[in-house]
Design a protein around this motif. Structure first.
Motif, PDB file in Angstrom:
ATOM      1  N   ASP A  50       0.852  -1.194   0.000  1.00  0.00           N
ATOM      2  CA  ASP A  50       0.000   0.000   0.000  1.00  0.00           C
ATOM      3  C   ASP A  50       0.884   1.239   0.000  1.00  0.00           C
ATOM      4  OD1 ASP A  50      -1.774   2.040   0.294  1.00  0.00           O
ATOM      5  OD2 ASP A  50      -2.441   1.468   2.317  1.00  0.00           O
ATOM      6  N   PRO A  51       1.079   1.869  -1.163  1.00  0.00           N
ATOM      7  CA  PRO A  51       1.938   3.062  -1.216  1.00  0.00           C
ATOM      8  C   PRO A  51       1.443   4.193  -0.328  1.00  0.00           C
ATOM      9  CG  PRO A  51       1.386   2.284  -3.426  1.00  0.00           C
ATOM     10  CD  PRO A  51       0.516   1.523  -2.472  1.00  0.00           C
ATOM     11  N   LEU A  52       0.141   4.253  -0.028  1.00  0.00           N
ATOM     12  CA  LEU A  52      -0.366   5.323   0.840  1.00  0.00           C
ATOM     13  C   LEU A  52       0.195   5.192   2.249  1.00  0.00           C
ATOM     14  CD1 LEU A  52      -4.118   5.647  -0.228  1.00  0.00           C
ATOM     15  CD2 LEU A  52      -2.156   7.045  -0.917  1.00  0.00           C
ATOM     16  N   ALA A  53       0.478   3.966   2.678  1.00  0.00           N
ATOM     17  CA  ALA A  53       1.127   3.779   3.979  1.00  0.00           C
ATOM     18  C   ALA A  53       2.536   4.359   3.942  1.00  0.00           C
ATOM     19  CB  ALA A  53       1.159   2.297   4.350  1.00  0.00           C
ATOM     20  N   GLY A  54       3.210   4.198   2.816  1.00  0.00           N
ATOM     21  CA  GLY A  54       4.529   4.806   2.650  1.00  0.00           C
ATOM     22  C   GLY A  54       4.445   6.319   2.702  1.00  0.00           C
ATOM     23  N   LEU A  55       3.400   6.860   2.101  1.00  0.00           N
ATOM     24  CA  LEU A  55       3.193   8.311   2.115  1.00  0.00           C
ATOM     25  C   LEU A  55       2.996   8.812   3.552  1.00  0.00           C
ATOM     26  CD1 LEU A  55       2.926  10.349  -0.249  1.00  0.00           C
ATOM     27  CD2 LEU A  55       0.462  10.085  -0.057  1.00  0.00           C
ATOM     28  N   ARG A  56       2.191   8.081   4.319  1.00  0.00           N
ATOM     29  CA  ARG A  56       1.960   8.479   5.715  1.00  0.00           C
ATOM     30  C   ARG A  56       3.253   8.418   6.515  1.00  0.00           C
ATOM     31  NH1 ARG A  56      -3.004   5.404   4.807  1.00  0.00           N
ATOM     32  NH2 ARG A  56      -4.746   6.868   4.924  1.00  0.00           N
ATOM     33  N   ALA A  57       4.029   7.366   6.317  1.00  0.00           N
ATOM     34  CA  ALA A  57       5.281   7.208   7.061  1.00  0.00           C
ATOM     35  C   ALA A  57       6.271   8.308   6.685  1.00  0.00           C
ATOM     36  CB  ALA A  57       5.877   5.829   6.792  1.00  0.00           C
ATOM     37  N   ALA A  58       6.361   8.628   5.387  1.00  0.00           N
ATOM     38  CA  ALA A  58       7.289   9.672   4.944  1.00  0.00           C
ATOM     39  C   ALA A  58       6.870  11.036   5.482  1.00  0.00           C
ATOM     40  CB  ALA A  58       7.363   9.699   3.416  1.00  0.00           C
ATOM     41  N   LEU A  59       5.555  11.280   5.544  1.00  0.00           N
ATOM     42  CA  LEU A  59       5.070  12.553   6.088  1.00  0.00           C
ATOM     43  C   LEU A  59       5.416  12.671   7.569  1.00  0.00           C
ATOM     44  CD1 LEU A  59       3.422  15.174   5.776  1.00  0.00           C
ATOM     45  CD2 LEU A  59       1.384  13.839   6.374  1.00  0.00           C
ATOM     46  N   LEU A  60       5.222  11.585   8.309  1.00  0.00           N
ATOM     47  CA  LEU A  60       5.563  11.598   9.733  1.00  0.00           C
ATOM     48  C   LEU A  60       7.057  11.883   9.911  1.00  0.00           C
ATOM     49  CD1 LEU A  60       4.792  11.130  12.686  1.00  0.00           C
ATOM     50  CD2 LEU A  60       5.212   8.688  12.318  1.00  0.00           C
ATOM     51  N   MET A  61       7.867  11.214   9.101  1.00  0.00           N
ATOM     52  CA  MET A  61       9.319  11.434   9.160  1.00  0.00           C
ATOM     53  C   MET A  61       9.650  12.902   8.900  1.00  0.00           C
ATOM     54  SD  MET A  61      12.294   9.810   9.422  1.00  0.00           S
ATOM     55  CE  MET A  61      12.481   8.202   8.679  1.00  0.00           C
ATOM     56  N   ARG A  62       8.994  13.473   7.929  1.00  0.00           N
ATOM     57  CA  ARG A  62       9.250  14.872   7.585  1.00  0.00           C
ATOM     58  C   ARG A  62       8.876  15.816   8.725  1.00  0.00           C
ATOM     59  NH1 ARG A  62       7.001  18.089   2.293  1.00  0.00           N
ATOM     60  NH2 ARG A  62       6.832  20.127   3.261  1.00  0.00           N
ATOM     61  N   LEU A  63       7.716  15.578   9.342  1.00  0.00           N
ATOM     62  CA  LEU A  63       7.280  16.445  10.441  1.00  0.00           C
ATOM     63  C   LEU A  63       8.254  16.370  11.610  1.00  0.00           C
ATOM     64  CD1 LEU A  63       3.436  15.733  10.349  1.00  0.00           C
ATOM     65  CD2 LEU A  63       4.625  17.795   9.581  1.00  0.00           C
ATOM     66  N   VAL A  64       8.686  15.150  11.909  1.00  0.00           N
ATOM     67  CA  VAL A  64       9.641  14.973  13.008  1.00  0.00           C
ATOM     68  C   VAL A  64      10.965  15.655  12.668  1.00  0.00           C
ATOM     69  CG1 VAL A  64      11.006  13.272  14.270  1.00  0.00           C
ATOM     70  CG2 VAL A  64       8.575  12.856  13.864  1.00  0.00           C
ATOM     71  N   ALA A  65      11.423  15.477  11.432  1.00  0.00           N
ATOM     72  CA  ALA A  65      12.702  16.067  11.024  1.00  0.00           C
ATOM     73  C   ALA A  65      12.631  17.589  11.051  1.00  0.00           C
ATOM     74  CB  ALA A  65      13.098  15.565   9.635  1.00  0.00           C
ATOM     75  N   GLU A  66      11.497  18.146  10.625  1.00  0.00           N
ATOM     76  CA  GLU A  66      11.360  19.606  10.634  1.00  0.00           C
ATOM     77  C   GLU A  66      11.372  20.145  12.063  1.00  0.00           C
ATOM     78  OE1 GLU A  66       9.091  20.394   6.407  1.00  0.00           O
ATOM     79  OE2 GLU A  66       7.914  20.345   8.246  1.00  0.00           O
ATOM     80  N   ALA A  67      10.728  19.417  12.972  1.00  0.00           N
ATOM     81  CA  ALA A  67      10.760  19.829  14.376  1.00  0.00           C
ATOM     82  C   ALA A  67      12.190  19.773  14.909  1.00  0.00           C
ATOM     83  CB  ALA A  67       9.842  18.936  15.211  1.00  0.00           C
ATOM     84  N   GLN A  68      12.946  18.792  14.450  1.00  0.00           N
ATOM     85  CA  GLN A  68      14.332  18.685  14.908  1.00  0.00           C
ATOM     86  C   GLN A  68      15.211  19.783  14.338  1.00  0.00           C
ATOM     87  OE1 GLN A  68      15.432  14.405  14.412  1.00  0.00           O
ATOM     88  NE2 GLN A  68      15.583  14.611  16.623  1.00  0.00           N
ATOM     89  N   LEU A  69      14.920  20.237  13.121  1.00  0.00           N
ATOM     90  CA  LEU A  69      15.652  21.391  12.588  1.00  0.00           C
ATOM     91  C   LEU A  69      15.545  22.558  13.559  1.00  0.00           C
ATOM     92  CD1 LEU A  69      14.665  21.574   8.787  1.00  0.00           C
ATOM     93  CD2 LEU A  69      16.899  21.017   9.730  1.00  0.00           C
ATOM     94  N   TYR A  70      14.337  22.808  14.025  1.00  0.00           N
ATOM     95  CA  TYR A  70      14.123  23.921  14.952  1.00  0.00           C
ATOM     96  C   TYR A  70      14.802  23.655  16.292  1.00  0.00           C
ATOM     97  CZ  TYR A  70      11.750  27.215  18.001  1.00  0.00           C
ATOM     98  OH  TYR A  70      11.487  28.196  18.924  1.00  0.00           O
ATOM     99  N   ASP A  71      14.618  22.444  16.817  1.00  0.00           N
ATOM    100  CA  ASP A  71      15.202  22.125  18.128  1.00  0.00           C
ATOM    101  C   ASP A  71      16.729  22.253  18.114  1.00  0.00           C
ATOM    102  OD1 ASP A  71      12.739  21.639  19.177  1.00  0.00           O
ATOM    103  OD2 ASP A  71      12.850  19.459  18.982  1.00  0.00           O
ATOM    104  N   TYR A  72      17.354  21.730  17.063  1.00  0.00           N
ATOM    105  CA  TYR A  72      18.823  21.783  17.020  1.00  0.00           C
ATOM    106  C   TYR A  72      19.322  23.194  16.749  1.00  0.00           C
ATOM    107  CZ  TYR A  72      19.477  16.794  17.591  1.00  0.00           C
ATOM    108  OH  TYR A  72      19.506  15.527  18.103  1.00  0.00           O
TER     109      TYR A  72
END
Ligand SMILES: [Zn+2]
Length: 178
Positions: A50-72
């Motif tokens: 299910d590629p949509l599951a991949g889309l959800r996982a990639a979006l979650l990764m992106r949100l977490v990474a963006e929050a880490q950009l700010y934190d670091y």
């Protein structure tokens, strides 16, 4: 591609892609299928059913990474790094705007770097907050937009050597004393 072509960054990218796939399977409920890679007889690639599951996982990764950009970035500011240094690590500048200003606009104000954007300065209302590793005070960081360090960062203690060093550098740079 042999393993000798595998730079650390490329290897890390592979680990991140693998993690996204794991999250898609473990969290978003898809399964994987091995598919042959054209031209190879023994190597296979893995595909999410299910590629949509991949889309959800990639979006979650992106949100977490963006929050880490700010934190670091905040942690780096607390440790005495400048917005210019942060912007350089981020691969800025883009366009003509100063590196540190673009970095602050991006990470604190949530405006992605855009070489065509102008005249946004008057709309800036966000601040970053961090604890100065030199004086221990909670500092309000309005970005590197003003000339005098005291107009950009407030609440360092009166005896903060970091802050006074920045004021001294400002005085030397501008030839001013007040
Ligand atoms: Zn301080």
């Amino acid at each position: 591609m042999s393993t000798s072509d595998m730079t650390p960054t490329r290897a890390a990218s592979g680990r991140i892609r693998e993690l996204v796939r794991r999250i898609a399977v473990d969290v978003f409920g898809t399964s994987e299928t091995d598919v042959p890679i054209p031209g190879f007889t023994i190597f296979t690639d893995r595909r999410l059913d299910d590629p949509l599951a991949g889309l959800r996982a990639a979006l979650l990764m992106r949100l977490v990474a963006e929050a880490q950009l700010y934190d670091y970035a905040r942690t780096a500011r607390a440790a005495g790094r400048s917005w210019d240094q942060i912007g350089t690590v981020l691969g800025l500048p883009i366009g003509d705007a100063p590196v540190g200003e673009v970095a602050f606009d991006w990470l604190v104000c949530g405006r992605a770097p855009d070489p065509d954007r102008e005249g946004m300065r008057s709309f800036r209302t966000s601040s970053a907050y961090w604890r100065c590793s030199t004086c221990g005070a909670q500092v309000t960081d309005d970005g590197p937009f003003e000339s005098h360090p005291g107009d950009n960062e407030t609440s360092h203690t009166d005896i903060c050597t970091r802050h006074w060093a920045e004021v001294a550098a400002w005085a030397q740079r501008t030839g001013r004393t007040d």
